[in-house]
Write a protein that holds these residues in place. Structure first.
Motif, PDB file in Angstrom:
ATOM      1  N   ASP A   1      98.050   8.639  -8.738  1.00  0.00           N
ATOM      2  CA  ASP A   1      97.155   9.663  -9.277  1.00  0.00           C
ATOM      3  C   ASP A   1      95.834   9.007  -9.685  1.00  0.00           C
ATOM      4  O   ASP A   1      95.780   8.261 -10.656  1.00  0.00           O
ATOM      5  N   PRO A   2      94.753   9.270  -8.957  1.00  0.00           N
ATOM      6  CA  PRO A   2      93.463   8.621  -9.260  1.00  0.00           C
ATOM      7  C   PRO A   2      92.882   9.056 -10.613  1.00  0.00           C
ATOM      8  O   PRO A   2      92.006   8.387 -11.140  1.00  0.00           O
ATOM      9  N   ASP A   3      93.364  10.156 -11.193  1.00  0.00           N
ATOM     10  CA  ASP A   3      92.857  10.617 -12.482  1.00  0.00           C
ATOM     11  C   ASP A   3      93.539   9.917 -13.662  1.00  0.00           C
ATOM     12  O   ASP A   3      93.107  10.077 -14.801  1.00  0.00           O
ATOM     13  N   GLN A   4      94.581   9.172 -13.417  1.00  0.00           N
ATOM     14  CA  GLN A   4      95.308   8.475 -14.477  1.00  0.00           C
ATOM     15  C   GLN A   4      94.813   7.037 -14.599  1.00  0.00           C
ATOM     16  O   GLN A   4      94.475   6.409 -13.606  1.00  0.00           O
ATOM     17  N   ILE A   5      94.765   6.532 -15.841  1.00  0.00           N
ATOM     18  CA  ILE A   5      94.418   5.126 -16.048  1.00  0.00           C
ATOM     19  C   ILE A   5      95.580   4.443 -16.751  1.00  0.00           C
ATOM     20  O   ILE A   5      96.355   5.067 -17.472  1.00  0.00           O
ATOM     21  N   ASP A   6      95.679   3.146 -16.542  1.00  0.00           N
ATOM     22  CA  ASP A   6      96.782   2.415 -17.159  1.00  0.00           C
ATOM     23  C   ASP A   6      96.489   2.154 -18.635  1.00  0.00           C
ATOM     24  O   ASP A   6      95.381   2.328 -19.111  1.00  0.00           O
ATOM     25  N   ARG A   7      97.510   1.736 -19.358  1.00  0.00           N
ATOM     26  CA  ARG A   7      97.386   1.536 -20.810  1.00  0.00           C
ATOM     27  C   ARG A   7      96.372   0.450 -21.155  1.00  0.00           C
ATOM     28  O   ARG A   7      95.644   0.564 -22.128  1.00  0.00           O
ATOM     29  N   LYS A   8      96.325  -0.600 -20.371  1.00  0.00           N
ATOM     30  CA  LYS A   8      95.400  -1.706 -20.636  1.00  0.00           C
ATOM     31  C   LYS A   8      93.953  -1.207 -20.536  1.00  0.00           C
ATOM     32  O   LYS A   8      93.124  -1.517 -21.392  1.00  0.00           O
ATOM     33  N   THR A   9      93.654  -0.440 -19.516  1.00  0.00           N
ATOM     34  CA  THR A   9      92.310   0.098 -19.343  1.00  0.00           C
ATOM     35  C   THR A   9      91.978   1.083 -20.455  1.00  0.00           C
ATOM     36  O   THR A   9      90.884   1.053 -21.023  1.00  0.00           O
TER      37      THR A   9
END
Length: 60
Positions: free
Chosen positions: A11-19
């Motif tokens: 999903d390109p709209d999701q970012i990981d926790r680190k970011t």
């Protein structure tokens, strides 16, 4: 339904926790830099607060 790593990665709209953490930290730093410290209380207001505390302590 909880998202799995596969769903997040696809999903390109999701970012990981680190970011997300990096973005939050950067925003927090900017806010701290731009916010001015609160001015000191006026002497009259300080007197009133002290009087209120004194009266409150007398009741207890």
């Amino acid at each position: 339904m909880p998202m799995t790593m596969t769903q997040t990665e696809n999903d390109p709209d999701q970012i990981d926790r680190k970011t997300c953490r990096y973005i939050c930290d950067a925003v927090g730093e900017r806010l701290q830099q731009s916010m001015r410290p609160e001015p000191a209380l006026s002497s009259r207001l300080q007197q009133l607060l002290e009087e209120m505390q004194r009266r409150d302590n007398e009741r207890h």
